[in-house]
Enzyme design. Structure first.
Site, PDB file in Angstrom:
ATOM      1  N   LYS A  39       0.825  -1.214   0.000  1.00 57.59           N
ATOM      2  CA  LYS A  39       0.000   0.000   0.000  1.00 57.59           C
ATOM      3  C   LYS A  39       0.863   1.271   0.000  1.00 57.59           C
ATOM      4  CE  LYS A  39      -2.912   3.123   0.630  1.00 57.59           C
ATOM      5  NZ  LYS A  39      -4.188   3.514   0.116  1.00 57.59           N
ATOM      6  N   CYS A  87      -2.797  11.103   1.264  1.00 62.09           N
ATOM      7  CA  CYS A  87      -2.203   9.813   0.918  1.00 62.09           C
ATOM      8  C   CYS A  87      -0.813   9.996   0.334  1.00 62.09           C
ATOM      9  CB  CYS A  87      -3.087   9.099  -0.098  1.00 62.09           C
ATOM     10  SG  CYS A  87      -4.804   9.115   0.371  1.00 62.09           S
TER      11      CYS A  87
HETATM   12  N1  SAJ Z   1      -1.019  15.126  -8.877  1.00 54.25           N
HETATM   13  C1  SAJ Z   1      -0.084  15.787  -9.689  1.00 54.25           C
HETATM   14  N2  SAJ Z   1       0.216  15.251 -10.909  1.00 54.25           N
HETATM   15  C2  SAJ Z   1      -0.381  14.107 -11.348  1.00 54.25           C
HETATM   16  C3  SAJ Z   1      -1.307  13.438 -10.528  1.00 54.25           C
HETATM   17  C4  SAJ Z   1      -1.602  13.962  -9.289  1.00 54.25           C
HETATM   18  O1  SAJ Z   1       0.462  16.832  -9.324  1.00 54.25           O
HETATM   19  O2  SAJ Z   1      -0.063  13.696 -12.480  1.00 54.25           O
HETATM   20  C5  SAJ Z   1      -1.356  15.668  -7.534  1.00 54.25           C
HETATM   21  C6  SAJ Z   1      -2.852  15.911  -7.359  1.00 54.25           C
HETATM   22  O3  SAJ Z   1      -3.246  17.145  -7.865  1.00 54.25           O
HETATM   23  C7  SAJ Z   1      -2.988  15.836  -5.847  1.00 54.25           C
HETATM   24  C8  SAJ Z   1      -1.969  14.767  -5.467  1.00 54.25           C
HETATM   25  O4  SAJ Z   1      -1.070  14.689  -6.562  1.00 54.25           O
HETATM   26  O5  SAJ Z   1      -2.657  17.044  -5.218  1.00 54.25           O
HETATM   27  C9  SAJ Z   1      -2.552  13.392  -5.152  1.00 54.25           C
HETATM   28  O6  SAJ Z   1      -3.639  13.124  -5.998  1.00 54.25           O
HETATM   29  P1  SAJ Z   1      -3.905  11.722  -6.734  1.00 54.25           P
HETATM   30  O7  SAJ Z   1      -5.131  11.874  -7.539  1.00 54.25           O
HETATM   31  O8  SAJ Z   1      -2.700  11.268  -7.453  1.00 54.25           O
HETATM   32  O9  SAJ Z   1      -4.072  10.675  -5.545  1.00 54.25           O
HETATM   33  P2  SAJ Z   1      -4.945  10.653  -4.184  1.00 54.25           P
HETATM   34  O10 SAJ Z   1      -4.056  11.080  -3.079  1.00 54.25           O
HETATM   35  O11 SAJ Z   1      -6.255  11.328  -4.350  1.00 54.25           O
HETATM   36  O12 SAJ Z   1      -5.223   9.067  -4.072  1.00 54.25           O
HETATM   37  C10 SAJ Z   1      -4.122   8.156  -3.963  1.00 54.25           C
HETATM   38  C11 SAJ Z   1      -4.321   6.998  -4.953  1.00 54.25           C
HETATM   39  N3  SAJ Z   1      -3.084   6.232  -5.072  1.00 54.25           N
HETATM   40  C12 SAJ Z   1      -2.572   5.921  -6.264  1.00 54.25           C
HETATM   41  O13 SAJ Z   1      -3.049   6.267  -7.335  1.00 54.25           O
HETATM   42  C13 SAJ Z   1      -1.318   5.102  -6.237  1.00 54.25           C
HETATM   43  C14 SAJ Z   1      -5.467   6.105  -4.462  1.00 54.25           C
HETATM   44  O14 SAJ Z   1      -5.568   4.963  -5.282  1.00 54.25           O
HETATM   45  C15 SAJ Z   1      -5.228   5.689  -3.000  1.00 54.25           C
HETATM   46  O15 SAJ Z   1      -6.325   4.910  -2.521  1.00 54.25           O
HETATM   47  C16 SAJ Z   1      -5.144   6.932  -2.168  1.00 54.25           C
HETATM   48  O16 SAJ Z   1      -4.028   7.695  -2.625  1.00 54.25           O
HETATM   49  C17 SAJ Z   1      -4.968   6.526  -0.706  1.00 54.25           C
HETATM   50  O17 SAJ Z   1      -5.961   6.548   0.049  1.00 54.25           O
HETATM   51  O18 SAJ Z   1      -3.890   6.086  -0.329  1.00 54.25           O
END
Ligand code: SAJ
Length: 406
Positions: free
Chosen positions: A201, A255
């Site tokens: 995880k 996360c």
């Molecule tokens: N972000 C970027 N660039 C990207 C993608 C995201 O800057 O290309 C930023 C987003 O804007 C945000 C942050 O990263 O601020 C995190 O957003 P996210 O959409 O990537 O992820 P979370 O935190 O909403 O959800 C993640 C997910 N993990 C993965 O994709 C590996 C989700 O599946 C998990 O369940 C969740 O963390 C968790 O609960 O751990």
């Protein structure tokens, strides 16, 4: 009956899913206001499909209470913050919940920890608590770790479709919990041991954090060298084995901006790439702040109070502001450079920062420069409203000639 402990972003949808797929479910949370809201028929956060699922679960008989139940299956889904200084996990909510379960549960009960925990947390904090209370793990209590993987913004869909990992001491109890989750989960469910489940995880979120940091570092290089990072990422991603994520104003949420620190806290000498990646992501709000200054100078805007940040949440189309890049920017040590920045977010109804607007048009009237920090659908469909404004789009939603990027 399943007693789901902790009715937040993960516990609530999980409880609703179980209840709508045949399980008798009682949700427990120590926050009496939250329980009262749910019992009044209202959900506590916005998420696609959540209200419909909630209505179905109420019909199916789900109950909400502050009391722990006497039953044989518990799912613990409480927060796992980290200590800002040591970067180590703070397991107190998990430990308190396990203690409260032990006060009421029957011998032979299965306790599933669904909260994300750093590798080794269950060995270090959970097992000792159970043993000290005089219970024998494996006979009196069966321990399982079933970390969630759903993404805020698409939780209901992902609960149904994602693959899952279940870690258990005993295969039999891993399979028992697999059967429970299989009532709604259509993905593959792997049963492994607890430490492996804990590690996978955290590794999944760390992989994403490192990839985003790589994209953010490329953005800095390209800004310095006068190249278009988005064009470069797009072309590189046409290679069959390259998949670079998008640069942005920083990383928020509970996360990806948190979990990798667990590894840095526990293995400080072994986490060079991960530690530096987290620092790069954390440096992005300040990078945006400096970019704002540059553009103001270029455009002849000298009053920072005429600059507005669009978006306070940590990402698009959610109402969650935890660790959001905009809040990081507003709390930055360089904030003295930008004391009067305005802000607006259609998803944030309460006043959480100074100079916050609740009306998009009024916000636009009062600013000359808009910094898009979050790509909510509202702004995606309203480029025309930005006519006449200087626009810094940190999410690369708009590619028009006159739009600035990070
Ligand atoms: N972000 C970027 N660039 C990207 C993608 C995201 O800057 O290309 C930023 C987003 O804007 C945000 C942050 O990263 O601020 C995190 O957003 P996210 O959409 O990537 O992820 P979370 O935190 O909403 O959800 C993640 C997910 N993990 C993965 O994709 C590996 C989700 O599946 C998990 O369940 C969740 O963390 C968790 O609960 O751990």
């Amino acid at each position: 009956m399943v007693n789901v402990i902790g009715l937040g972003y993960i516990g609530l949808p999980t409880a609703l899913m179980l209840a709508t797929h045949g399980a008798e479910v009682v949700g427990t949370d120590y926050n009496a206001n939250l329980v009262e809201t749910l019992n009044a028929g209202k959900t506590t956060f916005k998420e696609d499909g959540l209200d419909e699922l909630f209505a179905k679960a109420l019909n199916a008989g789900i109950k909400f209470t502050t009391e722990y139940q006497v039953t044989d299956t518990y799912i613990i889904s409480v927060p796992t913050p980290y200590d800002a200084f040591s970067k180590k996990i703070d397991a107190k909510y998990v430990v308190n919940a396990v203690n409260a379960v032990l006060d009421v549960c029957q011998k032979g009960a299965t306790v599933v920890i669904e909260s994300t925990v750093s590798p080794g947390t269950i060995d270090k904090f959970v097992r000792p608590v159970i043993e000290q209370a005089g219970w024998n793990i494996g006979t009196d209590i069966h321990l399982v770790h079933a970390p969630e993987r759903i993404i805020p913004g698409n939780m209901v869909y992902e609960l149904l479709h994602n693959n899952r990992t279940i870690g258990a001491d005993e295969q039999e109890f891993g399979e028992k919990i697999k059967t429970l989750y299989s009532s709604f989960c259509q993905g593959d469910i792997v049963v492994t041991d607890i430490r492996t489940a804990e590690m996978t995880k955290v590794v999944e979120n760390t992989f994403r954090a490192v990839n985003i940091a790589f994209a953010n570092e490329l953005a800095k290089i390209c800004r310095y060298a006068g190249m278009d990072v988005y064009e470069i990422v797009k072309i590189c991603n046409m290679h069959p084995r390259v998949n670079i994520l998008q640069p942005g104003p920083g990383v928020g949420g509970h996360c990806i901006s948190v979990d990798p620190w667990f590894l840095v806290g526990d293995y400080p000498g072994l986490t060079k790439v991960i530690g530096e990646s987290m620092k790069i992501n954390d440096s992005m709000p300040d990078f945006v702040l400096h970019r704002i200054e540059q553009i103001m100078e270029q455009e002849g805007i000298d009053d920072i109070s005429r600059v507005g940040l669009y978006g306070l949440t940590y990402k698009e189309n959610v109402d969650d502001c935890r660790e959001s890049p905009t809040l990081q920017l507003l709390g930055s040590q360089h904030r003295h450079l930008a004391p009067n920045l305005k802000s607006y977010d259609p998803f944030v109804e309460n006043d959480i920062v100074d100079a916050q607007y609740h009306d998009f048009d009024k916000f636009l009237q009062d600013v000359d420069m808009v910094v898009i920090m979050v790509g909510h659908d509202e702004i995606k469909h309203n480029f025309a409203k930005l006519q006449g404004k200087v626009v810094l789009d940190t999410r690369h939603i708009f590619t028009q000639e006159n739009v600035y990027h990070i």
